[in-house]
Design a protein around this motif. Structure first.
Motif, PDB file in Angstrom:
ATOM      1  N   ARG A 153       0.834  -1.208   0.000  1.00 33.84           N
ATOM      2  CA  ARG A 153       0.000   0.000   0.000  1.00 33.84           C
ATOM      3  C   ARG A 153       0.866   1.255   0.000  1.00 33.84           C
ATOM      4  O   ARG A 153       0.596   2.224  -0.723  1.00 33.84           O
ATOM      5  CB  ARG A 153      -0.927  -0.004   1.222  1.00 33.84           C
ATOM      6  CG  ARG A 153      -1.821   1.226   1.304  1.00 33.84           C
ATOM      7  CD  ARG A 153      -2.674   1.209   2.534  1.00 33.84           C
ATOM      8  NE  ARG A 153      -1.839   1.442   3.712  1.00 33.84           N
ATOM      9  CZ  ARG A 153      -2.306   1.604   4.940  1.00 33.84           C
ATOM     10  NH1 ARG A 153      -3.597   1.536   5.178  1.00 33.84           N
ATOM     11  NH2 ARG A 153      -1.497   1.806   5.940  1.00 33.84           N
ATOM     12  N   TYR A 154       1.928   1.250   0.812  1.00 28.88           N
ATOM     13  CA  TYR A 154       2.846   2.383   0.859  1.00 28.88           C
ATOM     14  C   TYR A 154       3.455   2.642  -0.520  1.00 28.88           C
ATOM     15  O   TYR A 154       3.464   3.774  -1.006  1.00 28.88           O
ATOM     16  CB  TYR A 154       3.941   2.109   1.903  1.00 28.88           C
ATOM     17  CG  TYR A 154       5.099   3.062   1.867  1.00 28.88           C
ATOM     18  CD1 TYR A 154       4.975   4.353   2.372  1.00 28.88           C
ATOM     19  CD2 TYR A 154       6.331   2.680   1.337  1.00 28.88           C
ATOM     20  CE1 TYR A 154       6.039   5.236   2.340  1.00 28.88           C
ATOM     21  CE2 TYR A 154       7.395   3.549   1.310  1.00 28.88           C
ATOM     22  CZ  TYR A 154       7.251   4.830   1.805  1.00 28.88           C
ATOM     23  OH  TYR A 154       8.309   5.711   1.770  1.00 28.88           O
ATOM     24  N   LEU A 155       3.951   1.595  -1.179  1.00 28.43           N
ATOM     25  CA  LEU A 155       4.588   1.769  -2.483  1.00 28.43           C
ATOM     26  C   LEU A 155       3.584   2.209  -3.540  1.00 28.43           C
ATOM     27  O   LEU A 155       3.911   3.038  -4.399  1.00 28.43           O
ATOM     28  CB  LEU A 155       5.303   0.488  -2.900  1.00 28.43           C
ATOM     29  CG  LEU A 155       6.490   0.105  -1.998  1.00 28.43           C
ATOM     30  CD1 LEU A 155       7.096  -1.214  -2.459  1.00 28.43           C
ATOM     31  CD2 LEU A 155       7.537   1.201  -1.937  1.00 28.43           C
ATOM     32  N   ALA A 156       2.362   1.700  -3.485  1.00 19.61           N
ATOM     33  CA  ALA A 156       1.329   2.144  -4.418  1.00 19.61           C
ATOM     34  C   ALA A 156       1.021   3.621  -4.210  1.00 19.61           C
ATOM     35  O   ALA A 156       0.820   4.367  -5.178  1.00 19.61           O
ATOM     36  CB  ALA A 156       0.061   1.299  -4.241  1.00 19.61           C
ATOM     37  N   THR A 157       1.012   4.056  -2.962  1.00 18.45           N
ATOM     38  CA  THR A 157       0.734   5.465  -2.667  1.00 18.45           C
ATOM     39  C   THR A 157       1.886   6.351  -3.116  1.00 18.45           C
ATOM     40  O   THR A 157       1.660   7.459  -3.602  1.00 18.45           O
ATOM     41  CB  THR A 157       0.410   5.655  -1.172  1.00 18.45           C
ATOM     42  OG1 THR A 157      -0.619   4.734  -0.800  1.00 18.45           O
ATOM     43  CG2 THR A 157      -0.066   7.068  -0.880  1.00 18.45           C
ATOM     44  N   ILE A 158       3.127   5.867  -2.990  1.00 16.19           N
ATOM     45  CA  ILE A 158       4.280   6.606  -3.525  1.00 16.19           C
ATOM     46  C   ILE A 158       4.088   6.815  -5.027  1.00 16.19           C
ATOM     47  O   ILE A 158       4.377   7.878  -5.569  1.00 16.19           O
ATOM     48  CB  ILE A 158       5.594   5.828  -3.272  1.00 16.19           C
ATOM     49  CG1 ILE A 158       5.932   5.764  -1.792  1.00 16.19           C
ATOM     50  CG2 ILE A 158       6.760   6.406  -4.078  1.00 16.19           C
ATOM     51  CD1 ILE A 158       6.410   7.037  -1.182  1.00 16.19           C
ATOM     52  N   SER A 159       3.579   5.789  -5.708  1.00 17.02           N
ATOM     53  CA  SER A 159       3.425   5.840  -7.166  1.00 17.02           C
ATOM     54  C   SER A 159       2.265   6.722  -7.628  1.00 17.02           C
ATOM     55  O   SER A 159       2.351   7.327  -8.689  1.00 17.02           O
ATOM     56  CB  SER A 159       3.216   4.426  -7.726  1.00 17.02           C
ATOM     57  OG  SER A 159       4.347   3.620  -7.494  1.00 17.02           O
ATOM     58  N   THR A 160       1.190   6.783  -6.855  1.00 19.04           N
ATOM     59  CA  THR A 160      -0.014   7.456  -7.353  1.00 19.04           C
ATOM     60  C   THR A 160      -0.553   8.556  -6.453  1.00 19.04           C
ATOM     61  O   THR A 160      -1.423   9.313  -6.873  1.00 19.04           O
ATOM     62  CB  THR A 160      -1.148   6.429  -7.567  1.00 19.04           C
ATOM     63  OG1 THR A 160      -1.484   5.843  -6.303  1.00 19.04           O
ATOM     64  CG2 THR A 160      -0.748   5.343  -8.548  1.00 19.04           C
ATOM     65  N   GLY A 161      -0.063   8.633  -5.233  1.00 13.77           N
ATOM     66  CA  GLY A 161      -0.662   9.558  -4.269  1.00 13.77           C
ATOM     67  C   GLY A 161       0.087  10.866  -4.123  1.00 13.77           C
ATOM     68  O   GLY A 161       1.179  11.059  -4.642  1.00 13.77           O
ATOM     69  N   ALA A 196       1.594  13.968  -1.425  1.00 10.80           N
ATOM     70  CA  ALA A 196       2.328  14.012  -0.159  1.00 10.80           C
ATOM     71  C   ALA A 196       1.376  13.852   1.023  1.00 10.80           C
ATOM     72  O   ALA A 196       1.686  13.157   1.995  1.00 10.80           O
ATOM     73  CB  ALA A 196       3.107  15.316  -0.049  1.00 10.80           C
ATOM     74  N   THR A 197       0.211  14.451   0.926  1.00  8.03           N
ATOM     75  CA  THR A 197      -0.786  14.345   1.997  1.00  8.03           C
ATOM     76  C   THR A 197      -1.253  12.905   2.162  1.00  8.03           C
ATOM     77  O   THR A 197      -1.381  12.402   3.282  1.00  8.03           O
ATOM     78  CB  THR A 197      -1.983  15.267   1.705  1.00  8.03           C
ATOM     79  OG1 THR A 197      -1.499  16.611   1.592  1.00  8.03           O
ATOM     80  CG2 THR A 197      -3.032  15.190   2.797  1.00  8.03           C
ATOM     81  N   GLU A 198      -1.489  12.216   1.043  1.00 13.10           N
ATOM     82  CA  GLU A 198      -1.940  10.825   1.102  1.00 13.10           C
ATOM     83  C   GLU A 198      -0.850   9.902   1.634  1.00 13.10           C
ATOM     84  O   GLU A 198      -1.132   8.978   2.396  1.00 13.10           O
ATOM     85  CB  GLU A 198      -2.394  10.369  -0.285  1.00 13.10           C
ATOM     86  CG  GLU A 198      -3.661  11.067  -0.732  1.00 13.10           C
ATOM     87  CD  GLU A 198      -3.972  10.895  -2.206  1.00 13.10           C
ATOM     88  OE1 GLU A 198      -5.164  10.771  -2.530  1.00 13.10           O
ATOM     89  OE2 GLU A 198      -3.029  10.872  -3.039  1.00 13.10           O
ATOM     90  N   ILE A 199       0.398  10.162   1.264  1.00  8.88           N
ATOM     91  CA  ILE A 199       1.504   9.353   1.790  1.00  8.88           C
ATOM     92  C   ILE A 199       1.642   9.581   3.289  1.00  8.88           C
ATOM     93  O   ILE A 199       1.740   8.638   4.068  1.00  8.88           O
ATOM     94  CB  ILE A 199       2.825   9.665   1.062  1.00  8.88           C
ATOM     95  CG1 ILE A 199       2.711   9.350  -0.435  1.00  8.88           C
ATOM     96  CG2 ILE A 199       3.981   8.883   1.691  1.00  8.88           C
ATOM     97  CD1 ILE A 199       3.838   9.926  -1.277  1.00  8.88           C
TER      98      ILE A 199
END
Length: 131
Positions: free
Chosen positions: A16-24, A26-29
């Motif tokens: 989930r963390y890596l997916a958020t790095i890819s698509t999210g 800064a706030t979402e990370i």
């Protein structure tokens, strides 16, 4: 005997963390972190403590074409060590870094600490003439 963190799929939290790095954003990370979490990236740098400081750290990814790919993970009882590749596409080149991160998670699946092991020797530039 079961531990409190037995119900947490730590490998899934890493994904989930890596997916958020890819698509999210800064706030979402930063929302993946506990309110009082500690981030040290790279190891030896000044730690960032708390979501506002962590969000500011990730702000450099906002608006970039970045992907994160998991290469290996070892996850046990709310802790994980994982090797991954981050590729940031820029005009004419890609920047690639392959850190090893060590994370701990709380009972809610939020990151309580992250330490990123990498040096400038782990960063490569790839010429990309098509961009």
């Amino acid at each position: 005997m079961p531990t409190v963190t037995d119900h947490i799929d730590t490998a899934a939290l890493v994904s989930r963390y890596l997916a958020t790095i890819s698509t999210g954003s800064a706030t979402e990370i930063a929302a993946l972190y506990a309110p009082d979490a500690r981030l040290e990236d790279p190891v030896g740098s000044e730690p960032r403590i708390g979501r506002p400081a962590i969000e500011e750290f990730y702000r450099g990814l906002d608006g970039t074409d970045t992907t994160a790919e998991l290469l290996a993970v070892r996850a046990v009882e709310g802790q994980a060590a994982f090797h991954f590749r981050v590729t940031t596409k820029l005009p004419g080149r890609n920047i690639v870094v392959e850190p090893i991160d060590v994370m701990t998670f709380d009972d809610n699946g939020l990151i309580t600490s992250m330490r990123a092991f990498w040096t400038s020797g782990d960063v490569t530039m790839q010429v990309n003439p098509s961009r």
